[in-house]
Write a protein that holds these residues in place. Structure first.
Motif, short mmCIF file in Angstrom:
data_model
loop_
_atom_site.label_atom_id
_atom_site.label_comp_id
_atom_site.label_asym_id
_atom_site.label_seq_id
_atom_site.Cartn_x
_atom_site.Cartn_y
_atom_site.Cartn_z
N ALA A 233 0.95 -1.05 0.02
CA ALA A 233 -0.07 -0.06 0.02
C ALA A 233 0.85 1.28 0.00
O ALA A 233 0.60 2.34 -0.87
CB ALA A 233 -1.00 -0.02 1.17
N LEU A 234 1.92 1.26 0.79
CA LEU A 234 2.79 2.46 0.88
C LEU A 234 3.62 2.44 -0.45
O LEU A 234 3.91 3.79 -0.74
CB LEU A 234 3.92 2.44 2.06
CG LEU A 234 3.06 2.42 3.49
CD1 LEU A 234 3.99 2.24 4.61
CD2 LEU A 234 2.76 4.02 3.49
N LEU A 235 4.03 1.55 -0.98
CA LEU A 235 4.64 1.70 -2.48
C LEU A 235 3.89 1.99 -3.31
O LEU A 235 4.36 2.72 -4.48
CB LEU A 235 5.54 0.28 -2.61
CG LEU A 235 6.69 -0.13 -1.45
CD1 LEU A 235 7.25 -1.54 -1.81
CD2 LEU A 235 7.87 0.81 -1.89
N THR A 236 2.56 1.59 -3.36
CA THR A 236 1.58 2.00 -4.41
C THR A 236 1.62 3.53 -4.29
O THR A 236 1.45 4.52 -5.41
CB THR A 236 0.17 1.32 -4.33
OG1 THR A 236 0.44 -0.01 -4.13
CG2 THR A 236 -0.81 1.79 -5.24
N GLN A 237 1.46 4.31 -3.02
CA GLN A 237 1.29 5.39 -3.01
C GLN A 237 2.72 6.24 -3.34
O GLN A 237 2.59 7.24 -4.18
CB GLN A 237 1.12 5.93 -1.45
CG GLN A 237 -0.39 5.39 -0.99
CD GLN A 237 -0.44 5.75 0.50
OE1 GLN A 237 0.36 6.57 1.03
NE2 GLN A 237 -1.09 5.21 1.42
N ALA A 238 3.60 5.77 -3.00
CA ALA A 238 4.94 6.08 -3.66
C ALA A 238 5.07 6.40 -5.04
O ALA A 238 5.59 7.55 -5.62
CB ALA A 238 6.10 5.46 -3.04
N GLU A 239 4.54 5.23 -5.72
CA GLU A 239 4.64 5.08 -7.21
C GLU A 239 3.62 6.22 -7.90
O GLU A 239 3.91 6.73 -9.03
CB GLU A 239 4.22 3.78 -7.75
CG GLU A 239 4.39 3.46 -9.18
CD GLU A 239 3.23 3.71 -9.91
OE1 GLU A 239 3.23 3.92 -11.14
OE2 GLU A 239 2.00 3.60 -9.48
N VAL A 424 3.77 10.99 2.01
CA VAL A 424 4.20 9.66 1.86
C VAL A 424 5.44 9.23 2.37
O VAL A 424 5.47 8.14 3.15
CB VAL A 424 4.14 9.32 0.27
CG1 VAL A 424 4.44 7.90 0.03
CG2 VAL A 424 2.82 9.69 -0.24
N VAL A 425 6.44 10.05 2.23
CA VAL A 425 7.75 9.60 2.92
C VAL A 425 7.63 9.59 4.28
O VAL A 425 8.31 8.75 4.73
CB VAL A 425 8.81 10.64 2.54
CG1 VAL A 425 10.11 10.34 3.17
CG2 VAL A 425 9.14 10.50 0.86
N GLY A 426 6.89 10.73 4.94
CA GLY A 426 6.69 10.51 6.40
C GLY A 426 5.87 9.48 6.80
O GLY A 426 6.20 8.74 7.92
#
Length: 643
Positions: A233-239, A424-426
């Motif tokens: 889920a976090l990687l999807t937001q980062a992408e 997102v990074v946070g």
């Protein structure tokens, strides 16, 4: 004689005074008399010399006695334990312990030998009584929990006045939470020894540690799916916000997902060029400076204008006065004559001099105004120029700031993207710092832990321990049932069967409906007296059978409590109103003597109001009659105060 008994108790007063009470070994000893004579303090004296932290001796004793000592004997072995008595507060730390053969109590407190501290004294008493039966150094450590100490013996030695007819408390001092928590009854019942007690404690610690590790491992195993979901889920937001080029494959391991998240966190967010931002900050600062300077210059201009107006008015007034005074210039002020009468006299001369001085002053003021006015005009012009210059620069700065603001408004979209990337990074940082750590698989090697647990289980043998403890409980229950039948009771205790548990607890199974009754349900002081006597003597019988490290001593405070509840002076048997009570009292006395005679090495010290002159054996056992008539007390009345 096979068990420790008390030979003597001595209290020491000031001036070499000593009060000694002697007891017969392996027999019943009776101290009878009035209330307030110090009979019950016998328990407090013995308890204090068994290493009690607190001194519970009564106020009168503490005010007249400076020390107490107890002389224990076992065959030809002797143990003398003495302690100084504080006037108030807790017990003293200094204790005197001496062991050997053919010892006697000293005549004065100064003669007490073997000074040491309370903890060392406890260890020496434990060794004499046989409590310390292992060479394991951990046993001697006072911080070690779960091992028996001399302080765990006292519940079996004292049947105090507040316990003997209690419907709630079973044994002495077990109403105190710390004593109930630390009591190690399985040890004294022979179910465990010191080594197995420590091994059992270590086993419980290791089993708890292993259980915790196993629970954590299962929780980590269940959490791996949650870790994968959260990472993707976090990687999807980062992408989505351009922090990574593409998502990892669906079969990527959790470790790969975590590594990619760490890469995003380390790279952070690309920040925009800070030139415009810095330029704006410089311009804002210059604008604040210009506004401040303009405000100061305008205040200065206003002040100059007011000064010029006032100077102009003053100059006009002075010029007018000058013109008026010039009218007298036709007068001859310097020829030494009066300007009015043209005569030579003092008054005329003074008047001429005053007129001349006034003309001089006015001339100087006119000159000063003429000189200052151009300067004020020049300074006012300079201020006006400064105001104009700074106003022009202020307009330029505001124009530049307006231009920068338009540029920033145009780049608002780009700033919004950077903010989303930062969020997102946070989230990724927080996930890696907190949640991800909880999913790390423990590398604890449980093989050695499991091996030690198995070895301890073989050593402790919980099943054998339970069987030995159950056997001891059954023995005490059977002993107490037989003894209860020999004591006066009322329904439902009459004919009841006693059930003892090392919890510790005591219950009765009444004979009619075979209902199990807790102590509080039994009722009647006579029943509670019988139950406590039966239990105390049953435990002493078990201790004798298994050679437990418990002294053969039982101090009982007033078996007549149900029959003489108000105390007072020494009581006679015939003072009881009911014949049944007299019979019951005689039955209890017979039980004490007969049961003591059956037990090898058992000594009973009975503290009583009752004087049973009808029983010759009772009369022969009396070691002191502390009545009001005799005036005899534990502490003689003629002892002076210690201070």
């Amino acid at each position: 004689m096979t068990r420790w008994n008390v030979r003597e108790i001595a209290l020491y007063g000031v001036g070499a005074r000593r009060r000694t009470i002697e007891f017969d070994i392996d027999k019943v000893n009776v101290i009878t008399g009035a209330s307030g004579t110090g009979k019950s303090a016998i328990i407090d004296a013995i308890d204090y010399c068994l290493g009690s932290t607190d001194c519970r001796l009564p106020f009168f004793v503490r005010g007249h006695a400076v020390a107490v000592a107890v002389h224990w004997v076992l065959g030809d072995s002797n143990l003398i334990v003495g302690r100084k008595i504080p006037e108030s507060g807790s017990g003293t730390n200094q204790t005197f312990v001496r062991t050997g053969k053919n010892l006697r109590l000293p005549n004065t407190s100064e003669g007490l030998e073997g000074p040491t501290n309370r903890d060392t004294a406890r260890a020496m008493i434990e060794k004499s009584f046989g409590i310390q039966d292992t060479d394991d150094p951990a046993v001697a450590a006072k911080s070690e929990k779960g091992r028996a100490t001399i302080r765990d013996v006292t519940p079996y030695l004292f049947l105090s006045g507040d316990i003997i007819i209690s419907r709630e408390t079973l044994l002495h001092d077990l109403h105190r939470p710390e004593k109930a928590r630390d009591i190690t009854m399985p040890y004294f019942l022979g179910a465990v020894n010191q080594t197995s007690v420590l091994a059992a404690r270590r086993l419980r610690q290791l089993e708890a540690a292993l259980g915790r590790i196993e629970r954590e491992a299962k929780a980590q195993e269940r959490s791996q799916g949650l870790l994968t979901q959260r990472s993707i889920a976090l990687l999807t937001q980062a992408e989505g916000f351009g922090l990574i080029a593409e998502l990892p494959s669906s079969d990527a391991s959790d470790q790969l997902l975590l590594d990619q998240l760490r890469g995003v966190a380390e790279n952070g967010v690309l920040t925009p060029a800070s030139g415009d931002s810095e330029t704006r900050a410089v311009l804002e600062e210059e604008r604040r400076q210009l506004v401040s300077e303009l405000q100061t210059l305008r205040e200065k201009r206003q002040m100059l204008r007011r000064t010029i107006r006032e100077a102009a008015g003053y100059g006009t007034a002075v010029s007018g006065q000058s013109h008026k005074l010039k009218l007298v210039e036709h007068l001859k002020l310097g020829d030494g004559r009066c300007p009015v009468c043209d005569a030579e006299n003092a008054a005329g001369l003074a008047m001429a001099e005053q007129i001349q001085n006034s003309l001089t002053i006015v001339a100087h003021e006119v000159l000063a105004v003429d000189v200052m006015r151009p300067r004020l005009d020049d300074h006012s012009g300079h201020v006006e120029n400064q105001i104009g210059s700074r106003s022009g620069r202020l307009r330029e700065v505001e124009a530049q700031l307006s231009g920068l603001l338009r540029v920033e408004e145009e780049s608002a979209g780009a700033a919004s993207l950077l903010q989303e990337r930062a969020r997102v990074v946070g989230r990724i940082d927080q996930f890696l710092e907190t949640t991800a750590r909880d999913y790390e698989i423990s590398s604890t090697n449980t093989a050695s832990l499991e091996s030690e647990i198995e070895n301890l289980r073989d050593q402790v043998d919980p099943q054998a321990r339970r069987e030995r403890l159950r056997d001891a409980e059954n023995m005490v229950s059977n002993f107490a049932t037989d003894m209860l039948a020999d004591l006066p009771t009322e329904v439902p205790a009459t004919g009841a069967r006693v059930v003892f548990s090392s919890a510790p607890s005591l219950s009765l199974i009444e004979p009619t409906r075979r209902a199990v009754l807790a102590m509080a349900e039994v009722g009647s002081d006579q029943n509670y007296l019988a139950m406590h006597l039966a239990l105390s003597f049953s435990l002493q019988k078990l201790f004798e059978t298994m050679r437990a490290p418990v002294p053969g001593l039982l101090v009982i405070d007033q078996i007549s409590r149900p029959y003489y509840p108000k105390g007072g002076d020494e009581k006679r048997l015939k003072e009881m109103e009911k014949d049944d009570d007299q019979v019951a009292m005689q039955k209890i006395v017979r039980f004490l003597f007969e049961e003591t005679a059956r037990r090898a090495g058992l000594q009973v010290i009975l503290i009583e109001h009752a004087y049973i002159e009808e029983d010759p054996e009772y009369v022969a056992a009396v070691k002191g009659r502390w009545t009001k008539a005799s005036g005899v007390k534990l502490i003689p009345s003629d002892w002076p105060n210690r201070n």
